[in-house]
Design a protein around this motif. Sequence first.
Motif, PDB file in Angstrom:
ATOM      1  N   MET A  24       0.860  -1.198   0.000  1.00  0.00           N
ATOM      2  CA  MET A  24       0.000   0.000   0.000  1.00  0.00           C
ATOM      3  C   MET A  24       0.888   1.237   0.000  1.00  0.00           C
ATOM      4  O   MET A  24       0.709   2.156  -0.806  1.00  0.00           O
ATOM      5  CB  MET A  24      -0.936  -0.022   1.213  1.00  0.00           C
ATOM      6  N   CYS A  39      -6.687   4.592   5.793  1.00  0.00           N
ATOM      7  CA  CYS A  39      -6.448   4.459   7.251  1.00  0.00           C
ATOM      8  C   CYS A  39      -4.971   4.390   7.592  1.00  0.00           C
ATOM      9  O   CYS A  39      -4.610   4.231   8.760  1.00  0.00           O
ATOM     10  CB  CYS A  39      -7.192   3.245   7.796  1.00  0.00           C
ATOM     11  N   ALA A  44      -8.438  -0.594   8.717  1.00  0.00           N
ATOM     12  CA  ALA A  44      -9.720   0.016   9.056  1.00  0.00           C
ATOM     13  C   ALA A  44     -10.467   0.594   7.855  1.00  0.00           C
ATOM     14  O   ALA A  44     -11.448   1.298   8.029  1.00  0.00           O
ATOM     15  CB  ALA A  44      -9.507   1.105  10.100  1.00  0.00           C
ATOM     16  N   ALA A  46     -10.019  -0.822   3.982  1.00  0.00           N
ATOM     17  CA  ALA A  46     -10.084  -1.670   2.784  1.00  0.00           C
ATOM     18  C   ALA A  46      -9.899  -0.890   1.481  1.00  0.00           C
ATOM     19  O   ALA A  46     -10.196  -1.400   0.407  1.00  0.00           O
ATOM     20  CB  ALA A  46     -11.377  -2.498   2.749  1.00  0.00           C
TER      21      ALA A  46
HETATM   22  S1  FES Z   1      -4.809   0.998   4.238  1.00  0.00           S
HETATM   23 FE1  FES Z   1      -5.109  -1.132   4.254  1.00  0.00          FE
HETATM   24  S2  FES Z   1      -6.932  -1.358   5.387  1.00  0.00           S
HETATM   25 FE2  FES Z   1      -6.670   0.783   5.342  1.00  0.00          FE
END
Ligand code: FES
Length: 103
Positions: A24, A39, A44, A46
Amino acid sequence: MQVTWKLPGGEAVTETVDYGQSLMEAALAHDVSGVVGECGGCLACATCHVYVDPEWAAKCGTAGGFEDAMLDLAEVRRETSRLSCQIEAHPDLDGLVLEVPEA
Ligand code: FES
């Protein structure tokens, strides 16, 4: 290591990712469209949902219990769905291919 993100429009983006970085974080660092990471990686939101290329699924492992529950909130879940904040770049994943969901 190299990671390729396939985008919904058919385009693909290949970037160099540092070991230890979450995929990410890597997507955000390289402005990969469709990966938001709202998040910050604490499971928190998805909004970092990706589909792992089936050939890489075993090396990426499976979603843990809470990740699995969060994936149920994803728009269109597939067998190889993962939250990319939970996948860490390491040598075994060099060449990894991920697909960014449409929604
Ligand atoms: S950045 Fe992966 S669940 Fe929020």
